[in-house]
Motif scaffolding. Structure first.
Motif, PDB file in Angstrom:
ATOM      1  N   ILE A 189       0.823  -1.209   0.000  1.00 12.27           N
ATOM      2  CA  ILE A 189       0.000   0.000   0.000  1.00 12.27           C
ATOM      3  C   ILE A 189       0.859   1.262   0.000  1.00 12.27           C
ATOM      4  N   ILE A 190       2.104   1.160   0.399  1.00 12.42           N
ATOM      5  CA  ILE A 190       2.977   2.332   0.384  1.00 12.42           C
ATOM      6  C   ILE A 190       3.225   2.819  -1.042  1.00 12.42           C
ATOM      7  N   ASN A 191       2.976   1.966  -2.035  1.00 10.82           N
ATOM      8  CA  ASN A 191       3.161   2.337  -3.435  1.00 10.82           C
ATOM      9  C   ASN A 191       1.920   2.952  -4.063  1.00 10.82           C
ATOM     10  N   ILE A 192       0.921   3.293  -3.281  1.00  3.79           N
ATOM     11  CA  ILE A 192      -0.327   3.787  -3.840  1.00  3.79           C
ATOM     12  C   ILE A 192      -0.155   5.111  -4.583  1.00  3.79           C
ATOM     13  N   THR A 193       0.920   5.833  -4.318  1.00  7.53           N
ATOM     14  CA  THR A 193       1.185   7.064  -5.067  1.00  7.53           C
ATOM     15  C   THR A 193       1.528   6.776  -6.526  1.00  7.53           C
ATOM     16  N   MET A 194       1.835   5.529  -6.837  1.00  4.66           N
ATOM     17  CA  MET A 194       2.211   5.169  -8.204  1.00  4.66           C
ATOM     18  C   MET A 194       1.185   4.260  -8.857  1.00  4.66           C
TER      19      MET A 194
END
Length: 299
Positions: free
Chosen positions: A257-262
């Motif tokens: 979920i930490i990659n949700i900016t991408m």
């Protein structure tokens, strides 16, 4: 002028032309940048124009309300100027909860997210449900608006993503979690994300914008106090309150979920958009990301 140490591979006299989501900008000399797939991340100061390309305007200068500095706190009850339909039910009040949740009719103080569906009668949207502590850092802003300029911007975006659905926004609620810290943090990490609710009285949409996500988990959810990772990570999605109607954004409650900016369902990294009166999802990816180290993008 932005200031920072120059990257070792970037001459101090250089100026780089970059782009994100169709918006171009010049990166001034002496700026540190990190190149990742599909985006350029400013390690030093982020220019206002670049940030504005994803986030809608927010802050006290836009007449936002600001939530109290209170762990697991919420806004006061917000009486909506225009009723908002969510999963077929019309709502007239909501709460902007510090822990990354906008809930209808009732507050949500819970800090560790549960997997959806939650058939407990609580309808809510979870832009990023995790253990936020705005006492340690950051602010939670919100406002209702009928500003013509902003509504035109929102209308244009919705029409682009849902071209076969006639829509003209007459109201919006903009809620922004600005550089918020996590409970038990011993770092200076902060998350910035935003939820926009909008309606024309018949159709309702929610836009979720993820600008900067640096942590996933508070210490009380078994996260690491130094990194804000591990334990039970954040959840992003929608819960109708019954056991049938819900949606989990892929990667929820995993380290990915930490990659949700991408990631995205509308071809704009960091943006997810949904029609929520009669719930519809566009462009849903078929696979979860590989993990918190993955730099891929669902587009």
């Amino acid at each position: 002028m932005w200031t920072a140490l120059a990257a070792s591979w970037l001459p101090s006299s250089s100026t780089v032309l970059g782009s994100r989501m169709g918006t171009s900008w010049l990166i001034p000399m002496d700026t540190v940048v990190v190149m990742e797939p599909l985006r350029v991340v400013m390690v030093a100061m982020v220019g206002e124009d670049e940030e504005a390309s994803l986030l809608y305007p927010y802050g006290l200068e836009h007449q936002d309300h600001k939530n109290p500095k209170l762990d697991d706190g919420t806004s006061k009850e917000v009486t909506l100027n225009v009723p908002f339909t969510f999963y077929g039910r019309e709502h007239k009040t909501l709460y902007v909860n510090n822990n990354g949740v906008i809930s209808f009719d009732t507050r949500i103080n819970q800090y560790t997210p549960d997997p959806f569906p939650l058939a407990d009668g609580r309808p809510f949207v979870a832009p990023y449900w995790a253990d936020v502590d705005n006492v340690l850092g950051g602010d939670v802003f919100y406002r209702q608006t009928m500003d013509p300029t902003l509504l035109t911007h929102i209308t244009t975006d919705i029409n682009r993503y849902f071209p076969t659905t006639p829509y003209t926004a007459i109201w919006a609620l903009v809620a922004t979690w600005d550089r918020v810290a996590y409970y038990g943090s011993t770092s200076n990490k902060g998350n910035t994300f935003q939820a926009v609710l909008t309606t024309d009285t018949k159709r309702s949409f929610i836009i979720l914008n993820y600008w900067d996500i640096q942590w996933t988990t508070g210490a009380a959810s078994d996260g690491d106090p130094e990194t804000g990772l591990g334990g039970t990570p954040a959840h992003a999605g929608f819960n109708s309150g019954d056991d049938t109607n819900f949606y989990n954004i892929p990667g929820s409650q995993t380290g990915a979920i930490i990659n949700i900016t991408m990631t995205s369902n509308v071809n704009v990294p960091g943006r997810w958009v949904f029609q929520v009166d009669d719930f519809k999802v566009l462009g849903v990816p078929t696979e979860d990301p590989k993990g918190s180290g993955n730099n891929g993008c669902w587009l």
